[in-house]
Design an enzyme around this catalytic site. Sequence first.
Site, mmCIF file in Angstrom:
data_model
loop_
_atom_site.group_PDB
_atom_site.id
_atom_site.type_symbol
_atom_site.label_atom_id
_atom_site.label_comp_id
_atom_site.label_asym_id
_atom_site.label_seq_id
_atom_site.Cartn_x
_atom_site.Cartn_y
_atom_site.Cartn_z
ATOM 1 N N ASN A 1 4.256 4.466 3.473
ATOM 2 C CA ASN A 1 4.948 4.190 2.208
ATOM 3 C C ASN A 1 6.186 3.349 2.524
ATOM 4 O O ASN A 1 7.181 3.874 3.013
ATOM 5 C CB ASN A 1 5.327 5.537 1.567
ATOM 6 C CG ASN A 1 6.143 5.384 0.304
ATOM 7 O OD1 ASN A 1 6.320 4.282 -0.203
ATOM 8 N ND2 ASN A 1 6.651 6.504 -0.205
ATOM 9 N N TRP A 2 6.094 2.048 2.244
ATOM 10 C CA TRP A 2 7.183 1.134 2.613
ATOM 11 C C TRP A 2 8.358 1.233 1.659
ATOM 12 O O TRP A 2 9.403 0.616 1.893
ATOM 13 C CB TRP A 2 6.657 -0.304 2.701
ATOM 14 C CG TRP A 2 5.628 -0.520 3.777
ATOM 15 C CD1 TRP A 2 5.135 0.425 4.655
ATOM 16 C CD2 TRP A 2 4.949 -1.751 4.114
ATOM 17 N NE1 TRP A 2 4.206 -0.143 5.499
ATOM 18 C CE2 TRP A 2 4.066 -1.477 5.190
ATOM 19 C CE3 TRP A 2 4.998 -3.053 3.605
ATOM 20 C CZ2 TRP A 2 3.248 -2.461 5.766
ATOM 21 C CZ3 TRP A 2 4.184 -4.032 4.178
ATOM 22 C CH2 TRP A 2 3.324 -3.743 5.246
ATOM 23 N N LYS A 3 8.190 1.949 0.561
ATOM 24 C CA LYS A 3 9.263 2.140 -0.438
ATOM 25 C C LYS A 3 9.870 0.794 -0.846
ATOM 26 O O LYS A 3 9.168 -0.217 -0.863
ATOM 27 C CB LYS A 3 10.313 3.127 0.097
ATOM 28 C CG LYS A 3 9.667 4.456 0.520
ATOM 29 C CD LYS A 3 10.652 5.563 0.693
ATOM 30 C CE LYS A 3 9.912 6.830 1.118
ATOM 31 N NZ LYS A 3 10.791 7.977 1.259
ATOM 32 N N HIS B 1 5.487 10.703 -6.369
ATOM 33 C CA HIS B 1 6.392 10.841 -5.223
ATOM 34 C C HIS B 1 7.698 11.472 -5.710
ATOM 35 O O HIS B 1 8.139 11.210 -6.837
ATOM 36 C CB HIS B 1 6.654 9.469 -4.595
ATOM 37 C CG HIS B 1 7.393 9.564 -3.298
ATOM 38 N ND1 HIS B 1 8.754 9.756 -3.248
ATOM 39 C CD2 HIS B 1 6.955 9.553 -2.012
ATOM 40 C CE1 HIS B 1 9.125 9.836 -1.972
ATOM 41 N NE2 HIS B 1 8.055 9.719 -1.208
ATOM 42 N N GLU C 1 10.635 10.793 -5.227
ATOM 43 C CA GLU C 1 11.638 9.828 -5.679
ATOM 44 C C GLU C 1 11.335 9.342 -7.097
ATOM 45 O O GLU C 1 12.252 9.006 -7.849
ATOM 46 C CB GLU C 1 11.724 8.656 -4.672
ATOM 47 C CG GLU C 1 12.407 9.121 -3.385
ATOM 48 C CD GLU C 1 11.969 8.416 -2.110
ATOM 49 O OE1 GLU C 1 11.331 7.353 -2.186
ATOM 50 O OE2 GLU C 1 12.262 8.958 -1.024
ATOM 51 N N GLU D 1 5.020 17.049 0.528
ATOM 52 C CA GLU D 1 6.256 16.484 1.059
ATOM 53 C C GLU D 1 7.427 17.349 0.596
ATOM 54 O O GLU D 1 7.904 17.187 -0.545
ATOM 55 C CB GLU D 1 6.464 15.057 0.547
ATOM 56 C CG GLU D 1 5.369 14.095 0.945
ATOM 57 C CD GLU D 1 5.854 12.652 0.917
ATOM 58 O OE1 GLU D 1 5.810 12.008 1.954
ATOM 59 O OE2 GLU D 1 6.298 12.194 -0.146
ATOM 60 N N GLY E 1 13.210 11.493 4.536
ATOM 61 C CA GLY E 1 14.280 10.576 4.933
ATOM 62 C C GLY E 1 15.488 11.262 5.539
ATOM 63 O O GLY E 1 16.537 10.645 5.705
ATOM 64 N N SER F 1 9.809 12.842 7.190
ATOM 65 C CA SER F 1 10.328 12.597 8.543
ATOM 66 C C SER F 1 9.260 12.738 9.632
ATOM 67 O O SER F 1 9.540 13.263 10.708
ATOM 68 C CB SER F 1 11.537 13.499 8.831
ATOM 69 O OG SER F 1 12.587 13.202 7.918
ATOM 70 N N GLY G 1 7.229 7.464 5.680
ATOM 71 C CA GLY G 1 8.159 6.538 5.048
ATOM 72 C C GLY G 1 8.823 5.664 6.098
ATOM 73 O O GLY G 1 8.255 4.674 6.563
ATOM 74 N N GLY G 2 10.028 6.066 6.517
ATOM 75 C CA GLY G 2 10.844 5.251 7.429
ATOM 76 C C GLY G 2 10.090 4.706 8.633
ATOM 77 O O GLY G 2 10.194 3.516 8.961
#
Length: 253
Positions: A12-14, A101, A103, A171, A177, A215, A236-237
């Site tokens: 997930n490149w957000k 998600h 977010e 999640e 994150g 994470s 993600g990151g």
Amino acid sequence: MIKERKKLIAGNWKMNGSLGSAASLAVALGEGLDHDPALLTRCDFAVFPPFVHLLVVSQQLPAGVALGAQDCAVTGDGAYTGDISVNMLVDAGCSYVILGHSERRQYHGETDGQIAAKATLCYEKKLTAIICVGETEVQRAEGRQEQVVGEQLARALPSTAKAANTVIAYEPVWAIGTGKTASPEDVKAMHSFIRQRLKEQLAEGGNMRILYGGSVKPDNAEILMSIENVDGALVGGASLKADQFLAIANGVK
Ligand code: PGA
């Protein structure tokens, strides 16, 4: 007896990058997979760039890595300023969509009902929905994580969900994150709870993939991916660097 499910490693490149960096990341994934083609036999892959980068990524993406979007509109095409429909996503080469998600839930007030409606639109267009669930830090501190996740599953999952068109991503919000991951014991307990609920709710619940997200990094991937009922990762990151993303897949034994 649960059938062996191939792990799905999803990136997930957000809201990161540029046209140039997105294309470079897709090229780097191709180079990494050329270097270690066995990864493709061990894992399925999908990446989720921002909408405006989908096309450039689709032009560079190597075989074996599917394309997905981070959200979709709750309706079909029409007068909905700022929205992106499932038709547009199919047209752009997507085969997956992330829904719900945390977010989106937190910053856009997305509800389980909207997520279910979006999932139904995805199924009509043969898009696979990755439906995200997870509790906040406060909810876990109060011991309510199973209640919260159970309600999300009951409300956000359409009764037409099947193993082939839906993936669940657990999640924990507090692990996204933050560098904190849930302990292997907590992941095991929650994934087994989710598996139980999926079996109760859906005919194919025993075979639906359940990803862990929050994470996930190269140094914790092997332990997390070895846990029963963990069928892959939503990253993600660490998905923004091809070598880290592929190192996570390498943790799948
Ligand atoms: P993270 O994000 O790996 O940066 O924690 C995971 C996610 O939000 O899907």
